[in-house]
Design a protein around this motif. Structure first.
Motif, short mmCIF file in Angstrom:
data_model
loop_
_atom_site.label_atom_id
_atom_site.label_comp_id
_atom_site.label_asym_id
_atom_site.label_seq_id
_atom_site.Cartn_x
_atom_site.Cartn_y
_atom_site.Cartn_z
N ILE A 277 9.51 1.96 -15.34
CA ILE A 277 8.86 0.89 -14.60
C ILE A 277 8.34 -0.16 -15.56
CG2 ILE A 277 6.64 2.09 -14.53
CD1 ILE A 277 6.30 0.97 -11.67
N ASP A 278 8.44 -1.42 -15.17
CA ASP A 278 7.94 -2.53 -15.96
C ASP A 278 6.41 -2.48 -16.00
OD1 ASP A 278 8.62 -5.19 -17.23
OD2 ASP A 278 7.25 -5.86 -15.64
N PRO A 279 5.77 -2.87 -17.10
CA PRO A 279 4.29 -2.81 -17.17
C PRO A 279 3.60 -3.58 -16.05
CG PRO A 279 5.20 -3.22 -19.36
CD PRO A 279 6.34 -3.27 -18.39
N HIS A 280 4.12 -4.76 -15.69
CA HIS A 280 3.49 -5.53 -14.61
C HIS A 280 3.64 -4.82 -13.27
CE1 HIS A 280 3.25 -8.66 -11.46
NE2 HIS A 280 2.25 -9.09 -12.21
N LEU B 48 -1.09 7.49 -14.68
CA LEU B 48 -1.63 6.91 -13.45
C LEU B 48 -2.90 7.65 -13.02
CD1 LEU B 48 -1.30 4.89 -11.10
CD2 LEU B 48 0.05 6.62 -9.93
N ALA B 49 -2.88 8.98 -13.09
CA ALA B 49 -4.06 9.76 -12.71
C ALA B 49 -5.24 9.44 -13.61
CB ALA B 49 -3.74 11.25 -12.75
N ASP B 50 -5.00 9.27 -14.91
CA ASP B 50 -6.08 8.91 -15.84
C ASP B 50 -6.62 7.51 -15.54
OD1 ASP B 50 -5.84 11.34 -17.09
OD2 ASP B 50 -4.56 10.56 -18.72
N ASP B 51 -5.71 6.57 -15.18
CA ASP B 51 -6.13 5.20 -14.92
C ASP B 51 -7.00 5.08 -13.66
OD1 ASP B 51 -4.80 4.39 -17.16
OD2 ASP B 51 -3.08 3.51 -16.09
N VAL B 52 -6.81 5.95 -12.67
CA VAL B 52 -7.58 5.87 -11.43
C VAL B 52 -8.57 7.03 -11.31
CG1 VAL B 52 -5.82 4.55 -10.19
CG2 VAL B 52 -5.82 7.04 -10.06
N TYR C 148 3.93 -1.64 -12.87
CA TYR C 148 3.04 -0.48 -12.94
C TYR C 148 1.62 -0.90 -12.55
CZ TYR C 148 0.05 3.17 -14.78
OH TYR C 148 -0.93 4.13 -14.90
N GLU C 149 1.15 -2.02 -13.07
CA GLU C 149 -0.21 -2.49 -12.75
C GLU C 149 -0.34 -2.79 -11.26
OE1 GLU C 149 -2.92 -2.56 -14.71
OE2 GLU C 149 -1.68 -1.63 -16.25
N THR C 150 0.70 -3.37 -10.67
CA THR C 150 0.68 -3.66 -9.24
C THR C 150 0.58 -2.37 -8.43
OG1 THR C 150 2.02 -5.62 -9.61
CG2 THR C 150 1.91 -4.78 -7.36
N LYS C 151 1.42 -1.38 -8.78
CA LYS C 151 1.40 -0.10 -8.06
C LYS C 151 0.07 0.61 -8.26
CE LYS C 151 5.86 -0.05 -6.83
NZ LYS C 151 6.41 0.25 -5.53
N LYS C 152 -0.47 0.54 -9.48
CA LYS C 152 -1.78 1.15 -9.77
C LYS C 152 -2.87 0.49 -8.92
CE LYS C 152 -4.34 0.19 -13.34
NZ LYS C 152 -4.85 -0.04 -14.68
N GLY C 153 -2.76 -0.83 -8.71
CA GLY C 153 -3.72 -1.54 -7.86
C GLY C 153 -3.66 -1.05 -6.42
N HIS C 154 -2.43 -0.80 -5.94
CA HIS C 154 -2.28 -0.27 -4.57
C HIS C 154 -2.92 1.11 -4.46
CE1 HIS C 154 0.15 -3.62 -3.50
NE2 HIS C 154 1.27 -3.21 -4.08
#
Length: 191
Positions: free
Chosen positions: A106-109, A152-156, A111-117
């Motif tokens: 996945i592209d970094p941008h 992702l789990a660490d980021d959220v 990934y950030e969008t999906k992480k935001g969701h």
């Protein structure tokens, strides 16, 4: 003589409350309309008392010996019990599971969008099922998907925790995140 129609005996037991003439026992323990104990009376006397008071004779405890019957307005009783059942259904909490799909490369941008969701869903108090879809040669490298899910789990982690650890399911790898109990907000706060 053999009949093709089923007989009335031995059929399914009805869960419907028996009232008035459907009560088929010689005597009942009678409770008055205001909850006072009348005592054990013959069924004929109980039916007569119900007719005089313009009420129904309702069997409230059929397993008791003798069965307990109460003088009440049966229509009002059914309406109030339906209202209570509706109210209890309204107070039950619905569990909503949102889903977010990712790819291992996945592209970094993106990934950030999906992480935001995912963060938004957890913030609203919903569970999130995160799915990594593998295609072709990606299937031979499940560790890439596992690392992505851990990241992702660490980021959220401040919004939720891992409820179901990542596991391979055919071409997909699935993980379930759940919100922290203290973080839950009502999605319908203004309603």
């Amino acid at each position: 003589m053999c009949s093709t129609q089923p007989s009335n005996r031995g059929g399914p037991i009805s869960s419907e409350t028996r009232i008035n003439d459907r009560i088929r026992v010689p005597e009942v323990r009678l409770v008055g309309p205001n909850g006072e104990q009348v005592g054990i009376v013959r069924i004929e006397d109980a039916l007569r008392l119900a007719q005089e008071a313009d009420l129904d004779l309702v069997e409230v405890a059929p397993q008791a010996r003798p069965p307990v019957c109460k003088l009440m307005d049966y229509g009002k009783f059914k309406y109030e019990s339906a209202q209570k059942a509706r109210e209890s259904r309204r107070n039950q909490q619905q569990t909503v599971i949102k889903e977010q799909k990712l790819r291992p490369k996945i592209d970094p941008h993106d990934y950030e969008t999906k992480k935001g969701h995912v963060s938004r869903f957890l913030g609203q108090g919903h569970k999130v099922k995160v799915t990594i879809m593998f295609r072709g040669r990606e299937q031979s490298r499940p560790e890439l998907g596992f690392r992505l899910l851990q990241r992702l789990a660490d980021d959220v982690s401040e919004l939720g925790f891992i409820e179901a650890n990542p596991k391979q399911d055919g071409r997909n790898m699935i993980m379930v995140l759940a919100p922290h109990k203290t973080n839950k907000t009502k999605p319908k706060a203004n309603a």
